[in-house]
Design an enzyme around this catalytic site. Structure first.
Site, PDB file in Angstrom:
ATOM      1  N   GLU A 102      18.054  -0.967  -4.934  1.00 15.88           N
ATOM      2  CA  GLU A 102      17.927  -0.014  -6.043  1.00 15.88           C
ATOM      3  C   GLU A 102      18.758   1.225  -5.753  1.00 15.88           C
ATOM      4  OE1 GLU A 102      13.957   1.608  -8.202  1.00 15.88           O
ATOM      5  OE2 GLU A 102      14.178   2.206  -6.116  1.00 15.88           O
ATOM      6  N   HIS A 139       8.568   0.577  -2.292  1.00 10.63           N
ATOM      7  CA  HIS A 139       9.076   0.685  -3.676  1.00 10.63           C
ATOM      8  C   HIS A 139       7.882   0.750  -4.622  1.00 10.63           C
ATOM      9  CE1 HIS A 139      11.680  -0.116  -7.121  1.00 10.63           C
ATOM     10  NE2 HIS A 139      11.093  -1.275  -7.361  1.00 10.63           N
ATOM     11  N   GLU A 178       7.217   0.451  -7.670  1.00 13.30           N
ATOM     12  CA  GLU A 178       6.940  -0.536  -8.714  1.00 13.30           C
ATOM     13  C   GLU A 178       6.421  -1.871  -8.179  1.00 13.30           C
ATOM     14  OE1 GLU A 178       9.445   1.491  -8.344  1.00 13.30           O
ATOM     15  OE2 GLU A 178      10.537   1.928 -10.185  1.00 13.30           O
ATOM     16  N   GLU A 209      12.503  10.913   0.832  1.00 11.95           N
ATOM     17  CA  GLU A 209      13.284   9.712   1.161  1.00 11.95           C
ATOM     18  C   GLU A 209      14.577  10.090   1.888  1.00 11.95           C
ATOM     19  OE1 GLU A 209      12.327   5.959  -1.658  1.00 11.95           O
ATOM     20  OE2 GLU A 209      13.637   7.435  -2.578  1.00 11.95           O
TER      21      GLU A 209
HETATM   22 ZN    ZN Z   1      13.084   4.700  -2.973  1.00  8.74          ZN
HETATM   23 MN    MN Z   2      12.159   2.412  -5.374  1.00 12.17          MN
END
Ligand code: ZN
Ligand code: MN
Length: 250
Positions: free
Chosen positions: A31, A117, A119, A174
């Protein structure tokens, strides 16, 4: 050196550890993470945390899932960025279930699933449900690493107020963690001066409209990220992970 990563050990090393071991399995995504971070951030962070945890606890670290469920605009930028390459929920659940079941077949019964992640969460839960429902010996603990940081730490990191984990995408936390674990993969000079909006609930519209999130792919801001912050964040998460292992998987 003691082998921790399954990808680097022999079958005999695996077999010797088998009666005692916990399997740590990381689930990430491929991603976009802004102009300054690689596509694999959501796998790299949990994987490196687990390798560190493996220096303190008896566990084997399985190879991470470098693909995850689809990116949602308000938590990862959405599917329109080049490079964001995702699985359906059904496929992710089926892959996880297959891998867990094949470890179970070999006598592994304790699993720490580290999610990187946002999601992915419901699909990991579904796989954990499916394997534990048919085998009472099996225990699966799912951890979203970002849930392990205390409110006091968030107050320190965000003196102007925490914007919400939803928008902490390719942003301060992050970025700091990747600066700590893999500084070679961070293009700090490409971090734009940018401040996104704090998280607010919004309707999800399909098909995904264009222009919902900042063009950079950073949902809030990466300004102020540093390897020192990353080291402190990783340290706090590791302490919490050790508690979880002791309480839930000992
Ligand atoms: Zn991330
Ligand atoms: Mn992510």
């Amino acid at each position: 050196m003691k082998a921790i990563s399954l990808t680097e050990m022999t079958w005999q090393e695996f077999a010797r550890g088998l009666p005692h071991t916990i399997i740590a399995l990381c689930v990430g995504s491929l991603e976009q993470h802004g102009p300054h971070l690689p596509l694999s951030v959501d796998s790299l962070i949990p994987y490196n945390l687990c390798l560190k945890l493996g220096e303190r606890e008896r566990l084997f670290v399985a190879p991470p899932f470098f693909y995850g469920y689809r990116s949602s605009p308000f938590t990862g930028g959405g599917q329109s960025f080049p490079g964001t390459t995702s699985l359906s929920g059904q496929t992710l659940t089926a892959l996880l279930r297959d891998v867990l079941q094949d470890f179970i077949r070999q006598g592994c019964y304790r699993f720490l699933i580290m999610n990187g992640h946002f999601e992915n969460t419901p699909f990991i839960s579904e796989a954990a449900h499916l394997v534990t429902a048919v085998n009472t010996k099996v225990k699966v603990v799912i951890v979203n690493w970002w849930d392990l940081l205390s409110p006091a730490t968030l107050d320190r990191l965000f003196p102007e107020g925490f914007p919400g984990w939803e928008v902490e995408h390719a942003s301060l936390v992050e970025t700091s963690l990747v600066m700590h674990f893999r500084p070679d993969l961070v293009h700090a000079e490409l971090i734009p001066e940018q401040k996104g909006e704090k998280h607010k609930p919004r309707p999800l519209v399909f098909p995904e409209p264009a222009g919902l999130v900042p063009e950079s792919g950073i949902l809030y801001t990466a300004t102020g990220a540093s390897p020192e912050k990353g080291a402190a964040i990783a340290g706090e998460i590791l302490t919490q992970l050790q508690k979880i292992v002791a309480d839930e998987l000992a």
